[in-house]
Design a protein around this motif. Structure first.
Motif, PDB file in Angstrom:
ATOM      1  N   VAL A  20       0.837  -1.201   0.000  1.00 49.30           N
ATOM      2  CA  VAL A  20       0.000   0.000   0.000  1.00 49.30           C
ATOM      3  C   VAL A  20       0.875   1.255   0.000  1.00 49.30           C
ATOM      4  CG1 VAL A  20      -1.628   1.360   1.368  1.00 49.30           C
ATOM      5  CG2 VAL A  20      -1.940  -1.119   1.135  1.00 49.30           C
ATOM      6  N   ASN A  21       0.557   2.178  -0.900  1.00 52.27           N
ATOM      7  CA  ASN A  21       1.186   3.497  -0.919  1.00 52.27           C
ATOM      8  C   ASN A  21       0.082   4.538  -0.778  1.00 52.27           C
ATOM      9  OD1 ASN A  21       4.204   3.094  -1.708  1.00 52.27           O
ATOM     10  ND2 ASN A  21       3.065   1.766  -3.107  1.00 52.27           N
ATOM     11  N   LEU A  22       0.246   5.410   0.209  1.00 52.11           N
ATOM     12  CA  LEU A  22      -0.854   6.300   0.555  1.00 52.11           C
ATOM     13  C   LEU A  22      -0.321   7.563   1.212  1.00 52.11           C
ATOM     14  CD1 LEU A  22      -3.927   5.767   0.315  1.00 52.11           C
ATOM     15  CD2 LEU A  22      -3.903   5.149   2.737  1.00 52.11           C
ATOM     16  N   GLN A  23      -1.017   8.678   0.979  1.00 52.89           N
ATOM     17  CA  GLN A  23      -0.726   9.916   1.686  1.00 52.89           C
ATOM     18  C   GLN A  23      -2.014  10.415   2.323  1.00 52.89           C
ATOM     19  OE1 GLN A  23       1.272  12.844  -0.682  1.00 52.89           O
ATOM     20  NE2 GLN A  23       3.045  11.555  -1.061  1.00 52.89           N
ATOM     21  N   ILE A  24      -1.961  10.669   3.618  1.00 52.64           N
ATOM     22  CA  ILE A  24      -3.120  11.156   4.362  1.00 52.64           C
ATOM     23  C   ILE A  24      -2.809  12.581   4.805  1.00 52.64           C
ATOM     24  CG2 ILE A  24      -4.605  10.790   6.361  1.00 52.64           C
ATOM     25  CD1 ILE A  24      -3.810   7.822   6.247  1.00 52.64           C
ATOM     26  N   PRO A  25      -3.599  13.568   4.370  1.00 49.16           N
ATOM     27  CA  PRO A  25      -3.258  14.963   4.637  1.00 49.16           C
ATOM     28  C   PRO A  25      -3.449  15.374   6.093  1.00 49.16           C
ATOM     29  CG  PRO A  25      -5.381  14.816   3.551  1.00 49.16           C
ATOM     30  CD  PRO A  25      -4.820  13.430   3.560  1.00 49.16           C
ATOM     31  N   SER A  26      -2.638  16.315   6.523  1.00 48.93           N
ATOM     32  CA  SER A  26      -2.764  16.877   7.865  1.00 48.93           C
ATOM     33  C   SER A  26      -3.938  17.836   7.929  1.00 48.93           C
ATOM     34  CB  SER A  26      -1.483  17.628   8.247  1.00 48.93           C
ATOM     35  OG  SER A  26      -0.374  16.778   8.237  1.00 48.93           O
ATOM     36  N   ASN A  27      -4.467  17.996   9.146  1.00 47.26           N
ATOM     37  CA  ASN A  27      -5.529  18.986   9.409  1.00 47.26           C
ATOM     38  C   ASN A  27      -6.766  18.755   8.560  1.00 47.26           C
ATOM     39  OD1 ASN A  27      -2.726  21.122   9.264  1.00 47.26           O
ATOM     40  ND2 ASN A  27      -3.546  20.264  11.142  1.00 47.26           N
ATOM     41  N   LYS A  28      -7.020  17.499   8.206  1.00 48.29           N
ATOM     42  CA  LYS A  28      -8.199  17.136   7.417  1.00 48.29           C
ATOM     43  C   LYS A  28      -8.913  15.968   8.093  1.00 48.29           C
ATOM     44  CE  LYS A  28      -7.344  20.009   3.957  1.00 48.29           C
ATOM     45  NZ  LYS A  28      -8.227  21.162   3.668  1.00 48.29           N
TER      46      LYS A  28
END
Length: 230
Positions: A20-28
């Motif tokens: 799995v490759n994933l980016q989870i944004p901050s402050n969201k």
């Protein structure tokens, strides 16, 4: 930003998450959605530092997050499980005092009173926690309030709640965002995700697909994932 790189997780011979490759944004506000057994809670446990991975890496704020987490990282993240974290034989006030001691926090009587009032628990301070499901959830959120982590992980937080308490929960999650926190929620409550999610991550066949929540109907994408793999 939470970055997940080539993450693989197995339980013995069972592959749960596959590269799995994933980016989870901050402050969201991000929602993990998908059928049961698709790896949502597993990834939440990994992010909370409670479950090791087989391969890959996780970065939080551009720093490697390897298990066991550092003390500073443990202070930054808190995971609220499906089960209530309040102690049943303690009153609401005693629960706040217990967790303040556990996390070495100094809370004045005024602060505790204000928190209990803001969660509509003030009248319940003289009773042990034989509360309804909704009241127990409010107490869990009050405990979360005093811990004040930067990254909040909520596993099925609306499970078993009535309309009033789902609305209470929704407003509280939106408030976390206003405070600049990063919130990640696993949920089968598509109505809740439709109202408040910034990002939706669909878990399907050991893969995770990211969507901007404004661009999709969360219920439709989950139902499509069932059709594709029946």
């Amino acid at each position: 930003m939470i970055k997940i790189n080539n993450l693989t997780k197995k339980y013995k011979d069972k592959l749960v998450l596959d590269k799995v490759n994933l980016q989870i944004p901050s402050n969201k506000i991000s929602f993990f959605v998908g059928k049961n057994g698709s790896g949502k809670t597993t990834l939440m446990d990994i992010l909370a530092g409670l479950n090791k991975i087989n391969h890959g890496s996780i970065q939080i704020d551009n720093k490697d997050a390897s298990i066991p987490y550092s003390k500073s990282l443990r202070k930054k993240i808190f995971s609220l499980p499906v089960e209530n974290i309040s102690v049943e034989y303690l009153t609401a006030k005693e629960n706040l005092l217990y967790y303040s001691e556990l996390f070495k926090l100094k809370l004045s009587d005024r602060k505790i009173k204000d928190i209990l009032q803001s969660y509509n628990l003030f009248e319940e301070t003289d009773f042990s926690v034989t509360f309804s499901t909704g009241m127990k959830k409010r107490l869990d959120l009050a405990i979360l309030d005093i811990i004040a982590p930067e990254i909040i992980l909520l596993d099925e937080p609306s499970l078993g709640l009535d309309v009033y308490h789902v609305d209470f929960l929704r407003k509280q999650i939106l408030n976390y965002k206003k405070l600049g926190k990063t919130v990640i929620v696993t949920s089968h409550d598509m109505a809740l995700s439709e109202k408040i999610a910034d990002m939706i991550y669909l878990f399907s066949e050991k893969k995770i697909i990211a969507y901007n929540a404004k661009d999709v109907n969360s219920e439709e994408i989950v139902l499509e994932s069932y059709k594709d793999h029946d």
